[in-house]
Design an enzyme around this catalytic site. Structure first.
Site, PDB file in Angstrom:
ATOM      1  N   SER A 119      25.543 -14.672  10.537  1.00  0.00           N
ATOM      2  CA  SER A 119      24.688 -13.961   9.593  1.00  0.00           C
ATOM      3  C   SER A 119      23.459 -13.382  10.264  1.00  0.00           C
ATOM      4  O   SER A 119      22.637 -12.752   9.603  1.00  0.00           O
ATOM      5  CB  SER A 119      24.259 -14.906   8.462  1.00  0.00           C
ATOM      6  OG  SER A 119      23.700 -16.092   8.992  1.00  0.00           O
ATOM      7  N   HIS A 140      30.980 -10.392   8.570  1.00  0.00           N
ATOM      8  CA  HIS A 140      30.086 -11.281   7.827  1.00  0.00           C
ATOM      9  C   HIS A 140      30.394 -11.285   6.331  1.00  0.00           C
ATOM     10  O   HIS A 140      30.077 -10.343   5.605  1.00  0.00           O
ATOM     11  CB  HIS A 140      28.630 -10.871   8.058  1.00  0.00           C
ATOM     12  CG  HIS A 140      27.651 -11.757   7.364  1.00  0.00           C
ATOM     13  ND1 HIS A 140      26.459 -11.306   6.857  1.00  0.00           N
ATOM     14  CD2 HIS A 140      27.686 -13.099   7.094  1.00  0.00           C
ATOM     15  CE1 HIS A 140      25.802 -12.311   6.299  1.00  0.00           C
ATOM     16  NE2 HIS A 140      26.533 -13.404   6.427  1.00  0.00           N
ATOM     17  N   GLU A 152      29.856  -7.473   5.436  1.00  0.00           N
ATOM     18  CA  GLU A 152      29.166  -6.658   6.434  1.00  0.00           C
ATOM     19  C   GLU A 152      30.033  -6.565   7.693  1.00  0.00           C
ATOM     20  O   GLU A 152      30.484  -7.588   8.214  1.00  0.00           O
ATOM     21  CB  GLU A 152      27.820  -7.281   6.818  1.00  0.00           C
ATOM     22  CG  GLU A 152      26.740  -7.099   5.778  1.00  0.00           C
ATOM     23  CD  GLU A 152      25.410  -7.675   6.225  1.00  0.00           C
ATOM     24  OE1 GLU A 152      24.382  -7.005   6.019  1.00  0.00           O
ATOM     25  OE2 GLU A 152      25.391  -8.799   6.773  1.00  0.00           O
ATOM     26  N   ASN A 190      20.668 -10.206   5.180  1.00  0.00           N
ATOM     27  CA  ASN A 190      19.714 -11.265   5.513  1.00  0.00           C
ATOM     28  C   ASN A 190      18.403 -10.737   6.065  1.00  0.00           C
ATOM     29  O   ASN A 190      17.385 -11.435   6.017  1.00  0.00           O
ATOM     30  CB  ASN A 190      20.350 -12.261   6.485  1.00  0.00           C
ATOM     31  CG  ASN A 190      21.300 -13.194   5.766  1.00  0.00           C
ATOM     32  OD1 ASN A 190      21.031 -13.653   4.666  1.00  0.00           O
ATOM     33  ND2 ASN A 190      22.449 -13.469   6.373  1.00  0.00           N
TER      34      ASN A 190
END
Length: 291
Positions: A119, A140, A152, A190
């Site tokens: 992440s 991800h 992702e 994130n």
């Protein structure tokens, strides 16, 4: 390339969720972990989660049975070598991930694509430690994997178009949506989410509000489905701290400095739901704020 077999490293929260959706999509899955108990717990959880989908008419009982039959488990990492696609979903520590890839390399087929569910960690840096940086990228998934629609896809500096296209086709087959992200610390989700959580912890640390008022304010004032501290507990406070450290180190900006209170909770072993205590105490019938 036509991906048919998927190897998954790690049977934890992310690994078993990835195995779940891959098997339902028709891929033959091999999941590995260093713990046989963890693998058995993962299979039990996948079975339970699929049964819930059956009860809600999301999938048929036949689809569940077929998917469960496609999942194999092993404690031997190198058994994943013949897979067309490998997704590493181990703990968010770069040294652990590098060791996994180094152990796998001698056993891979020439066309095997290596990916990481990291992440936050640099895909380019992870890829540089392998023999196939052009066939390496970030894959991800969001947690919980069976529910969340976004994946992702992160290219390293050397990732070729064929590898990206193959992974994009997998995402499409899963019925999820791919977001292309550049290889910068924490990528898209994130990079935005973790500083918000960290700021919520600072708000608690500075006494601006307590746990309940902070979470209620964001749920009712910003229409978030979960408060930021509740979400941090769900993600895992150790994971939140690891991502903030990657942001702080990678971008060298003080605005990403992890809150000392977040560090203190992690040092205490209060990591959230997985340890039964974090910003909430989960040991009773209902969660109770710890501050």
């Amino acid at each position: 390339m036509d991906i048919k077999t998927v190897g998954i490293v790690g049977a934890g929260q992310m690994g078993n969720g990835i195995a779940h959706v891959m098997a339902l999509a028709g891929y033959d899955v091999t999941m590995t972990d260093i713990s046989e108990n963890a693998l058995q717990a993962a299979i039990k959880l996948i079975d339970s989660n699929m049964e819930r989908q059956v009860s809600r008419d999301k999938i048929t009982a036949e689809a569940k049975a077929d998917a469960m039959a496609r999942i194999a488990t092993t404690v031997t990492l190198t058994d994943l070598g013949p897979s067309d696609l490998i997704i590493e979903a181990a703990t968010e520590r770069e040294t652990v991930k590098q060791a996994i890839f180094e152990d796998l390399l001698p056993h891979l087929k020439p066309h095997t694509i290596l990916t990481s569910n990291t992440s936050s960690i640099s895909i380019t840096r992870l890829a540089s430690r392998t023999d196939r940086p052009e066939k390496f990228m970030g894959f991800h998934f969001m947690n919980p994997v069976p529910v969340m629609q976004l994946v992702e896809l992160i290219r390293g500096i050397a990732t070729d178009s064929e590898t990206y296209d193959a992974c994009k086709q997998v995402v499409d087959k899963l019925g999820k949506t791919a977001a292309s992200a550049e290889d910068f610390p924490a990528f898209i989700v994130n990079r935005i989410l973790m500083p918000m959580i960290n700021e919520a912890v600072y708000t608690l640390y500075e006494g601006v509000g307590n746990v309940q008022s902070i979470d209620s304010s964001m749920k009712l004032g910003a229409n978030h489905p979960m408060g930021p501290l509740e979400l941090a507990d769900f993600i895992g406070l150790d994971t939140c701290l690891a991502i903030m450290n990657v942001l702080h180190d990678g971008l060298a900006d003080t605005k990403y400095r992890p809150c000392p209170l977040l560090t203190k909770y992690v040092e205490a072993g209060w990591l959230g739901r997985k340890t039964q205590r974090g910003f909430y105490d989960y040991r009773g019938e209902t969660p109770v704020p710890t501050r």
